[in-house]
Design a protein around this motif. Sequence first.
Motif: not given
Length: 128
Positions: A45-70
């Motif tokens: 199981r691999e990481f795709v995207a994460a978001i903070s509780s407030s929604g103000g911080s996000t992060d993405y796996a390099d393979s999906v950056k620019g294509r996926f939005t959390i």
Amino acid sequence: QVQLVESGGGLVQAGGSLRLSCTASGRTFSRYAMGWFRQAPGNEREFVAAISSSGGSTDYADSVKGRFTISRDNAKNTVWLQMNNLRPEDTAVYYCGLARYIIGSAYYTTRKQDYDYWGQGTQVTVSS
């Protein structure tokens, strides 16, 4: 009892889009970071995207950056993963996770061991 229910998976052609949803119950959703992970057959199981509780911080796996939005809506106890320009290598079962710890409104994590609840998974299949 914490429950995470995913929906929105399916079969799509390469270049297409899907929007995954994950609705949580049984915990104060707005206090916890959330994440999306995926698992293809034979793979970890691999990481795709994460978001903070407030929604103000996000992060993405390099393979999906620019294509996926959390994103998330704490009033609806829901987190989404908008997936655009899908590729065959995106084919996997996608899982949403609820983080184990409450650390702060800007906290998020990319490590699967930092999540203690998971949804049942939703299949995404991208054909070439």
